[in-house]
Design a protein around this motif. Sequence first.
Motif, PDB file in Angstrom:
ATOM      1  N   GLY A  67       1.108  -1.575  -0.339  1.00  0.00           N
ATOM      2  CA  GLY A  67      -0.277  -0.105  -0.174  1.00  0.00           C
ATOM      3  C   GLY A  67       0.783   1.251   0.107  1.00  0.00           C
ATOM      4  N   ASP A  68       0.443   2.415  -0.265  1.00  0.00           N
ATOM      5  CA  ASP A  68       0.902   3.898   0.019  1.00  0.00           C
ATOM      6  C   ASP A  68       1.376   4.454   0.513  1.00  0.00           C
ATOM      7  OD1 ASP A  68       0.379   3.596  -2.740  1.00  0.00           O
ATOM      8  OD2 ASP A  68      -0.755   5.578  -3.219  1.00  0.00           O
ATOM      9  N   VAL A  69       2.381   5.217   1.281  1.00  0.00           N
ATOM     10  CA  VAL A  69       3.042   5.331   2.825  1.00  0.00           C
ATOM     11  C   VAL A  69       2.661   7.433   2.323  1.00  0.00           C
ATOM     12  CG1 VAL A  69       4.442   6.161   3.843  1.00  0.00           C
ATOM     13  CG2 VAL A  69       4.245   3.780   2.935  1.00  0.00           C
ATOM     14  N   ARG A  70       2.339   7.951   2.405  1.00  0.00           N
ATOM     15  CA  ARG A  70       2.255   9.139   2.344  1.00  0.00           C
ATOM     16  C   ARG A  70       2.718   9.782   3.013  1.00  0.00           C
ATOM     17  NH1 ARG A  70      -3.783  10.461   4.846  1.00  0.00           N
ATOM     18  NH2 ARG A  70      -2.290   8.920   6.352  1.00  0.00           N
ATOM     19  N   ILE A  71       3.352  11.186   1.938  1.00  0.00           N
ATOM     20  CA  ILE A  71       3.913  12.321   2.400  1.00  0.00           C
ATOM     21  C   ILE A  71       3.162  13.605   2.518  1.00  0.00           C
ATOM     22  CG2 ILE A  71       6.396  13.260   1.702  1.00  0.00           C
ATOM     23  CD1 ILE A  71       7.176  10.289   1.498  1.00  0.00           C
ATOM     24  N   HIS A  72       3.590  14.086   4.637  1.00  0.00           N
ATOM     25  CA  HIS A  72       3.195  14.843   4.967  1.00  0.00           C
ATOM     26  C   HIS A  72       3.911  16.390   4.037  1.00  0.00           C
ATOM     27  CE1 HIS A  72       1.815  17.614   7.792  1.00  0.00           C
ATOM     28  NE2 HIS A  72       2.305  17.665   7.749  1.00  0.00           N
ATOM     29  N   ARG A  73       5.556  16.313   3.897  1.00  0.00           N
ATOM     30  CA  ARG A  73       6.028  17.479   3.534  1.00  0.00           C
ATOM     31  C   ARG A  73       7.365  17.034   3.507  1.00  0.00           C
ATOM     32  NH1 ARG A  73       5.808  21.384   7.588  1.00  0.00           N
ATOM     33  NH2 ARG A  73       8.163  22.189   7.200  1.00  0.00           N
ATOM     34  N   VAL A  74       8.269  17.605   2.370  1.00  0.00           N
ATOM     35  CA  VAL A  74       9.311  17.783   1.958  1.00  0.00           C
ATOM     36  C   VAL A  74      10.069  19.129   2.471  1.00  0.00           C
ATOM     37  CG1 VAL A  74      11.633  17.210   0.554  1.00  0.00           C
ATOM     38  CG2 VAL A  74       9.347  15.797   0.490  1.00  0.00           C
ATOM     39  N   HIS A  75      10.642  19.230   3.727  1.00  0.00           N
ATOM     40  CA  HIS A  75      11.297  21.064   3.271  1.00  0.00           C
ATOM     41  C   HIS A  75      12.987  21.110   3.702  1.00  0.00           C
ATOM     42  CE1 HIS A  75      11.525  19.258   7.562  1.00  0.00           C
ATOM     43  NE2 HIS A  75      11.754  20.182   7.987  1.00  0.00           N
ATOM     44  N   LEU A  76      13.550  21.702   3.392  1.00  0.00           N
ATOM     45  CA  LEU A  76      14.848  22.010   3.423  1.00  0.00           C
ATOM     46  C   LEU A  76      14.896  22.819   4.767  1.00  0.00           C
ATOM     47  CD1 LEU A  76      17.094  21.275   1.342  1.00  0.00           C
ATOM     48  CD2 LEU A  76      16.918  23.615   0.436  1.00  0.00           C
ATOM     49  N   GLU A  77      16.229  22.339   5.087  1.00  0.00           N
ATOM     50  CA  GLU A  77      16.832  23.354   6.751  1.00  0.00           C
ATOM     51  C   GLU A  77      18.290  22.587   6.040  1.00  0.00           C
ATOM     52  OE1 GLU A  77      14.671  20.930   8.988  1.00  0.00           O
ATOM     53  OE2 GLU A  77      16.239  19.138   9.426  1.00  0.00           O
ATOM     54  N   GLU A  78      19.194  23.662   7.374  1.00  0.00           N
ATOM     55  CA  GLU A  78      20.235  24.014   7.572  1.00  0.00           C
ATOM     56  C   GLU A  78      20.905  22.635   8.737  1.00  0.00           C
ATOM     57  OE1 GLU A  78      22.498  26.733   9.384  1.00  0.00           O
ATOM     58  OE2 GLU A  78      21.249  27.617  10.623  1.00  0.00           O
ATOM     59  N   ASP A  79      21.885  21.841   8.282  1.00  0.00           N
ATOM     60  CA  ASP A  79      22.181  21.098   9.213  1.00  0.00           C
ATOM     61  C   ASP A  79      22.947  21.072  10.426  1.00  0.00           C
ATOM     62  OD1 ASP A  79      22.760  18.305  10.009  1.00  0.00           O
ATOM     63  OD2 ASP A  79      23.746  17.680   8.607  1.00  0.00           O
ATOM     64  N   ALA A  80      23.018  20.411  10.752  1.00  0.00           N
ATOM     65  CA  ALA A  80      23.678  21.308  12.283  1.00  0.00           C
ATOM     66  C   ALA A  80      25.357  20.234  12.850  1.00  0.00           C
ATOM     67  CB  ALA A  80      22.838  20.457  13.309  1.00  0.00           C
ATOM     68  N   GLY A  81      26.314  20.706  13.611  1.00  0.00           N
ATOM     69  CA  GLY A  81      27.344  19.701  14.001  1.00  0.00           C
ATOM     70  C   GLY A  81      26.412  18.044  14.236  1.00  0.00           C
ATOM     71  N   LYS A  82      28.139  17.866  14.493  1.00  0.00           N
ATOM     72  CA  LYS A  82      27.592  16.425  14.933  1.00  0.00           C
ATOM     73  C   LYS A  82      28.766  16.359  16.428  1.00  0.00           C
ATOM     74  CE  LYS A  82      29.322  11.732  13.378  1.00  0.00           C
ATOM     75  NZ  LYS A  82      30.132  10.656  12.142  1.00  0.00           N
ATOM     76  N   LEU A  83      27.642  16.124  17.104  1.00  0.00           N
ATOM     77  CA  LEU A  83      28.180  15.558  18.203  1.00  0.00           C
ATOM     78  C   LEU A  83      29.105  13.934  18.684  1.00  0.00           C
ATOM     79  CD1 LEU A  83      25.260  16.466  20.920  1.00  0.00           C
ATOM     80  CD2 LEU A  83      27.582  17.494  20.940  1.00  0.00           C
ATOM     81  N   LEU A  84      30.853  14.243  19.612  1.00  0.00           N
ATOM     82  CA  LEU A  84      31.143  12.687  19.054  1.00  0.00           C
ATOM     83  C   LEU A  84      31.143  12.634  20.100  1.00  0.00           C
ATOM     84  CD1 LEU A  84      33.547  13.805  16.762  1.00  0.00           C
ATOM     85  CD2 LEU A  84      31.499  12.225  16.411  1.00  0.00           C
ATOM     86  N   HIS A  85      31.354  11.669  21.178  1.00  0.00           N
ATOM     87  CA  HIS A  85      31.230  11.177  22.771  1.00  0.00           C
ATOM     88  C   HIS A  85      32.423  10.142  23.024  1.00  0.00           C
ATOM     89  CE1 HIS A  85      27.623  13.265  23.761  1.00  0.00           C
ATOM     90  NE2 HIS A  85      27.001  12.532  22.201  1.00  0.00           N
TER      91      HIS A  85
END
Length: 398
Positions: A67-85
């Motif tokens: 069956g279909d999976v509906r897409i609510h939205r596709v939007h653009l944003e800026e990525d954040a940094g990556k935390l390394l523990h």
Amino acid sequence: MPGGLPVPNKKAIEWTLLLGLALRCEIPLRSKFDRKNYFYPDLPKGYQISQYDEPFCINGRVSLPGGDVRIHRVHLEEDAGKLLHKTLEGSKVSLIDFNRAGVPLVEIVTEADIHSGEQAREFLKKLHQIIRYLDISDADMEKGSMRLEPNISVRPAGETHLPAYKVEVKNINSFSFVKKAIEYETDRHIGYLEKGEKPPLETRGWNEAKGATFTQRRKEDAADYRYFPDPDIPPIVWEKVYIESLRKQLPELPDAKKERFVKAFGLSEYDASQITDSVERASYFESAIRAAKEGPFATPDITPKAIANWIINKKADETMEPAQLIQTIKTSTSVEEVSDAVVLKAIASVTTANPKAVSDFKAGKEQSKMFLFGNVLKLLKGKGDKKRIMELLQEKLK
């Protein structure tokens, strides 16, 4: 940088729109960027440029066998940094890699149409395939180019409304890990619900070594982020003619290519799915078909089905030139002719050495004929036309 103003990335916006069109989304003629305010070490300026109520793409769908999976939205944003523990000099510390901070990141949000870990895995594989076909990202999960973040909630059987809570598992980098995380969370939530409690709203991570999720932070809602339009980026207004020009740039997508391969080349649904799994494999397959029809190694009697089998069964390395593949198939399938006299001599030798198999066949045991046939082929070392060899064997056994 201090004092710098944000500038939208034109190519990233264009690719976001192409992805939306590929996912059969509507493209509103007006969109805008917003500031999403939160404090976290991976975002030192205290807000993220994102899209809140006017995203680039809305109301799409992805078709799956179940069956279909509906897409609510596709939007653009800026990525954040990556935390390394890490543990450094005996102390546990958190380091931050800002190399990807500010890089355009597209986020795809589905409706609540996914009901199992396996269905989630199938959907994500299809989405990954579409992105690769569009050539807008390598979607390499090991490098963080595609990150998977399921939102999970459980409702009692018979209810139709969505539960009043959800738990998000962040930054998973494997389809199988998503499946495991969803299954783990489902069992964990049921444990709460059976005790009459609601699972806490939180963001969690996945620990593959333990096969379990773990708490990261409490879950915020939209009000916590205090969204407002980004004052440095004006709203974006499209003309319909521009959206249609992008639609014309869409390549042939996996489902359409699969359907064409079934109709044009007579492939089975399974073979067509395997061949169209990647755009590189599909292109190689079509190049091999052309090589079989024309050029120095043209061999019209090599069928698309035979070529597909070689590719699917990994008998052919896709770094091999298509013409070389055709020559290899031709060589492997060519039959070294042998005379009837040589075949009859081999049959006589096999039947003399196996009198019981001959008598068993004459008594009605059909499998004995195949035993004799196999021994004849072995004696001939694969030479000769198999159909003709069987005809001569049957005459001998009468």
